[in-house]
Design a protein around this motif. Structure first.
Motif, short mmCIF file in Angstrom:
data_model
loop_
_atom_site.label_atom_id
_atom_site.label_comp_id
_atom_site.label_asym_id
_atom_site.label_seq_id
_atom_site.Cartn_x
_atom_site.Cartn_y
_atom_site.Cartn_z
N SER A 1 0.99 -1.10 -0.12
CA SER A 1 -0.03 0.07 -0.12
C SER A 1 0.75 1.31 0.10
O SER A 1 2.17 1.29 -0.01
N PHE A 2 0.20 2.16 -0.04
CA PHE A 2 0.86 3.72 0.01
C PHE A 2 1.57 3.75 1.36
O PHE A 2 2.56 4.19 1.35
N VAL A 3 1.04 3.40 2.48
CA VAL A 3 1.73 3.67 3.76
C VAL A 3 2.57 2.65 3.96
O VAL A 3 3.77 3.02 4.82
N ASP A 4 2.83 1.57 3.16
CA ASP A 4 3.80 0.58 3.48
C ASP A 4 5.05 1.22 2.64
O ASP A 4 6.20 0.48 2.88
N SER A 5 4.91 1.90 1.79
CA SER A 5 6.06 2.59 0.99
C SER A 5 7.09 3.41 1.51
O SER A 5 8.03 3.83 1.08
N TRP A 6 6.70 3.76 2.85
CA TRP A 6 7.77 4.72 3.38
C TRP A 6 7.77 4.39 5.05
O TRP A 6 6.85 4.14 5.59
N PRO A 7 9.16 4.66 5.54
CA PRO A 7 9.18 4.08 7.02
C PRO A 7 8.49 4.64 7.70
O PRO A 7 8.13 6.10 7.99
N GLY A 8 7.90 4.10 8.56
CA GLY A 8 6.85 4.42 9.70
C GLY A 8 5.60 4.95 9.25
O GLY A 8 4.74 5.51 9.74
N GLY A 9 5.37 4.61 8.06
CA GLY A 9 4.14 5.33 7.34
C GLY A 9 2.76 4.77 7.92
O GLY A 9 2.06 5.83 8.25
N ARG A 10 2.52 3.63 8.36
CA ARG A 10 1.40 3.36 9.06
C ARG A 10 1.28 3.77 10.60
O ARG A 10 0.13 4.46 10.87
N ALA A 11 2.42 3.71 11.17
CA ALA A 11 2.31 4.48 12.42
C ALA A 11 1.99 5.93 12.62
O ALA A 11 1.45 6.48 13.37
N LEU A 12 2.28 6.44 11.28
CA LEU A 12 1.88 8.01 11.23
C LEU A 12 0.74 8.31 10.82
O LEU A 12 0.06 9.02 11.21
N VAL A 13 0.15 7.54 9.74
CA VAL A 13 -1.07 7.81 9.07
C VAL A 13 -2.08 7.03 9.54
O VAL A 13 -3.28 7.57 10.03
N GLU A 14 -2.12 5.91 10.08
CA GLU A 14 -3.31 5.31 10.56
C GLU A 14 -3.96 6.02 12.05
O GLU A 14 -5.28 6.01 12.22
N PRO A 15 -3.12 6.60 12.78
CA PRO A 15 -3.93 7.18 14.24
C PRO A 15 -4.34 8.49 13.46
O PRO A 15 -5.68 8.84 14.06
N ALA A 16 -4.03 8.97 12.53
CA ALA A 16 -4.75 10.34 11.97
C ALA A 16 -6.05 9.81 11.47
O ALA A 16 -6.91 10.52 11.29
N LEU A 17 -6.02 8.62 10.58
CA LEU A 17 -7.26 8.30 10.03
C LEU A 17 -8.24 7.94 11.23
O LEU A 17 -9.46 8.34 10.98
#
Length: 233
Positions: A107-123
């Motif tokens: 996924s998009f969030v898998d493509s950059w370090p820490g992406g899930r940890a950064l984006v998913e709480p915002a979602l």
């Protein structure tokens, strides 16, 4: 005549290409800026990543476009790269503008370090949507005050499913002809999936001395790069 399909990145709509599209048309080509589902004037829609792929493929097929250059900025490299293989012989080239390159199953969030940890709480905190940046977040990207205001006023929350759902590719994106535009104020290196096709000479690299939103910070230079890409064999 080349048909440019211009797809903006996260939070943006077709309006982001307002200073690029006219230059392409003046040069004798078609230019179709797209707004993806759930963004800008389509903000009331729900959308997943495959909906965004379908938006791009659908526009190309509905208008019967040929000799197509698909242009994906930032996030939209993910759906653009998938759409590119699905439009088959209609495709001339892909241009990734400081963009993420899709990898099957990622996924998009898998493509950059820490992406899930950064984006998913915002979602989770914004009804499943990724809130757009504040004015201060655009600092250091070569944007004047007017351009920053346009981004802040025009930016809309981005549908979260498009960021977390995996790409679906039959073949690696590097197998299709492409140009990668690296905006140097946002870093020197393209993403890892671009490295092999660039090293092998299947893709062309262009570096621009501007920031991550070149359609606003350097529209004439970006238009020139796009026109050059249309001439690539």
């Amino acid at each position: 005549m080349t048909e440019f399909v211009l797809v903006p990145g996260a939070w943006l709509g077709a309006w982001a290409w307002a200073e690029v599209a006219p230059a392409l048309r003046t040069a004798g080509h078609g230019a179709l800026p797209l707004t993806l589902g759930g963004l800008a004037e389509r903000g009331g829609e729900s959308a997943g990543q495959q909906d965004h792929v379908a938006d791009i493929v659908g526009a190309v097929e509905r208008l019967d476009l040929r000799d197509v250059v698909l242009v994906g900025h930032s996030y939209s490299g993910i759906p653009v790269g998938q759409a590119a293989e699905r439009i088959g012989g209609r495709l001339r080239r892909v241009v990734y503008v400081d963009a993420t390159v899709p990898v099957d199953g990622q996924s998009f969030v898998d493509s950059w370090p820490g992406g899930r940890a950064l984006v998913e709480p915002a979602l989770a905190g914004h009804d499943g949507r990724w809130p757009p940046p504040a004015a201060a977040d655009y600092a250091g990207q070569g944007l004047d005050a007017e351009s920053v205001e346009r981004l802040v006023v025009g930016g809309t929350p981005h549908p979260g499913a498009t960021l977390t759902e995996p790409a679906r590719l039959s073949h690696p994106a590097g197998g299709l002809p492409a140009t990668y535009v690296k905006c140097l104020l946002d870093g020197d290196e393209p993403p890892a999936p671009a490295a092999e096709p660039l090293a092998a000479g299947r893709w062309r690299m262009v570096r621009l001395e501007t920031g991550h939103w070149p359609m606003l910070s350097a529209p004439a230079e970006l238009a020139r790069v796009l026109l050059e890409a249309a001439e690539e064999s």
